[in-house]
Scaffold this motif. Structure first.
Motif, short mmCIF file in Angstrom:
data_model
loop_
_atom_site.label_atom_id
_atom_site.label_comp_id
_atom_site.label_asym_id
_atom_site.label_seq_id
_atom_site.Cartn_x
_atom_site.Cartn_y
_atom_site.Cartn_z
N LEU A 43 0.83 -1.19 0.00
CA LEU A 43 0.00 0.00 0.00
C LEU A 43 0.87 1.24 0.00
O LEU A 43 1.71 1.43 0.88
CB LEU A 43 -0.91 0.01 1.24
CG LEU A 43 -1.87 1.19 1.36
CD1 LEU A 43 -2.84 1.22 0.18
CD2 LEU A 43 -2.62 1.11 2.67
N CYS A 44 0.68 2.07 -1.00
CA CYS A 44 1.33 3.38 -1.05
C CYS A 44 0.31 4.40 -0.56
O CYS A 44 -0.84 4.39 -1.01
CB CYS A 44 1.75 3.70 -2.48
SG CYS A 44 2.34 5.39 -2.68
N PRO A 45 0.71 5.29 0.36
CA PRO A 45 -0.25 6.25 0.91
C PRO A 45 -0.92 7.14 -0.14
O PRO A 45 -2.05 7.55 0.05
CB PRO A 45 0.60 7.10 1.86
CG PRO A 45 1.82 6.32 2.13
CD PRO A 45 2.03 5.42 0.96
N TRP A 46 -0.24 7.41 -1.26
CA TRP A 46 -0.88 8.30 -2.22
C TRP A 46 -1.24 7.64 -3.55
O TRP A 46 -2.10 8.13 -4.27
CB TRP A 46 -0.05 9.56 -2.45
CG TRP A 46 1.17 9.41 -3.30
CD1 TRP A 46 2.42 9.08 -2.90
CD2 TRP A 46 1.25 9.62 -4.71
NE1 TRP A 46 3.27 9.04 -3.96
CE2 TRP A 46 2.58 9.37 -5.09
CE3 TRP A 46 0.33 9.97 -5.69
CZ2 TRP A 46 3.02 9.47 -6.41
CZ3 TRP A 46 0.76 10.09 -7.00
CH2 TRP A 46 2.09 9.83 -7.35
N LYS A 47 -0.62 6.50 -3.87
CA LYS A 47 -0.95 5.82 -5.13
C LYS A 47 -2.01 4.73 -4.95
O LYS A 47 -2.76 4.45 -5.86
CB LYS A 47 0.29 5.22 -5.77
CG LYS A 47 1.26 6.27 -6.30
CD LYS A 47 2.41 5.68 -7.08
CE LYS A 47 3.33 4.85 -6.29
NZ LYS A 47 4.41 5.47 -5.58
N GLY A 48 -2.03 4.12 -3.79
CA GLY A 48 -3.02 3.08 -3.53
C GLY A 48 -2.38 1.71 -3.39
O GLY A 48 -1.20 1.58 -3.05
N LEU A 49 -3.16 0.66 -3.68
CA LEU A 49 -2.74 -0.72 -3.49
C LEU A 49 -2.06 -1.24 -4.76
O LEU A 49 -2.66 -1.25 -5.84
CB LEU A 49 -3.94 -1.60 -3.16
CG LEU A 49 -3.65 -3.04 -2.78
CD1 LEU A 49 -2.87 -3.10 -1.47
CD2 LEU A 49 -4.97 -3.81 -2.64
N PRO A 72 -5.66 2.68 -8.96
CA PRO A 72 -4.91 3.71 -8.24
C PRO A 72 -5.83 4.81 -7.69
O PRO A 72 -6.97 4.96 -8.13
CB PRO A 72 -3.98 4.28 -9.30
CG PRO A 72 -4.71 4.06 -10.58
CD PRO A 72 -5.45 2.76 -10.40
N SER A 73 -5.28 5.56 -6.77
CA SER A 73 -6.01 6.72 -6.26
C SER A 73 -6.16 7.73 -7.40
O SER A 73 -5.44 7.67 -8.40
CB SER A 73 -5.23 7.35 -5.12
OG SER A 73 -4.09 8.01 -5.63
N PRO A 74 -7.07 8.68 -7.26
CA PRO A 74 -7.23 9.70 -8.30
C PRO A 74 -5.93 10.44 -8.61
O PRO A 74 -5.68 10.81 -9.76
CB PRO A 74 -8.28 10.64 -7.72
CG PRO A 74 -9.10 9.77 -6.82
CD PRO A 74 -8.11 8.80 -6.22
#
Length: 102
Positions: A43-49, A72-74
């Protein structure tokens, strides 16, 4: 741009997307013959899983040598399903510059 491991080209494209120093290759540029899905997730805090692939070339196995973000996250949507590499995979070539936006 090429991603190479054990003498084989794993991915090749004219243009990658660079995020945090990693080259992300478009999904269509990846030679899936060398890849098997891994159970590993991070898990990356800003990119997602991130999901991972294990790379196998001529019987040599490189566990979790590639990763991608299927959802990914937005903030990271531009790298959706693009594949990045580490763990001994060499990235070669000079990326083609994206056209400047006016």
């Amino acid at each position: 741009m090429r991603a190479i491991w054990n003498g084989r080209v794993l991915a090749e494209t004219e243009r990658t997307k660079t995020v945090e120093g990693n080259h992300y290759f478009p999904p269509e540029s990846v030679n899936l013959d060398y890849f098997t899905k891994s159970r590993t997730r991070t898990l990356c805090p800003w990119k997602g899983l991130a999901n991972y692939y294990t790379v196998t070339v001529d019987g040599n196995v490189n566990p979790d040598a590639a990763w991608y973000y299927p959802h990914p996250s937005p903030l990271a949507r531009r790298i959706k399903n693009h594949v990045a590499f580490w763990n001994g995979v060499t990235i070669e070539g000079e990326p083609e510059q994206e056209p400047k936006k006016r």
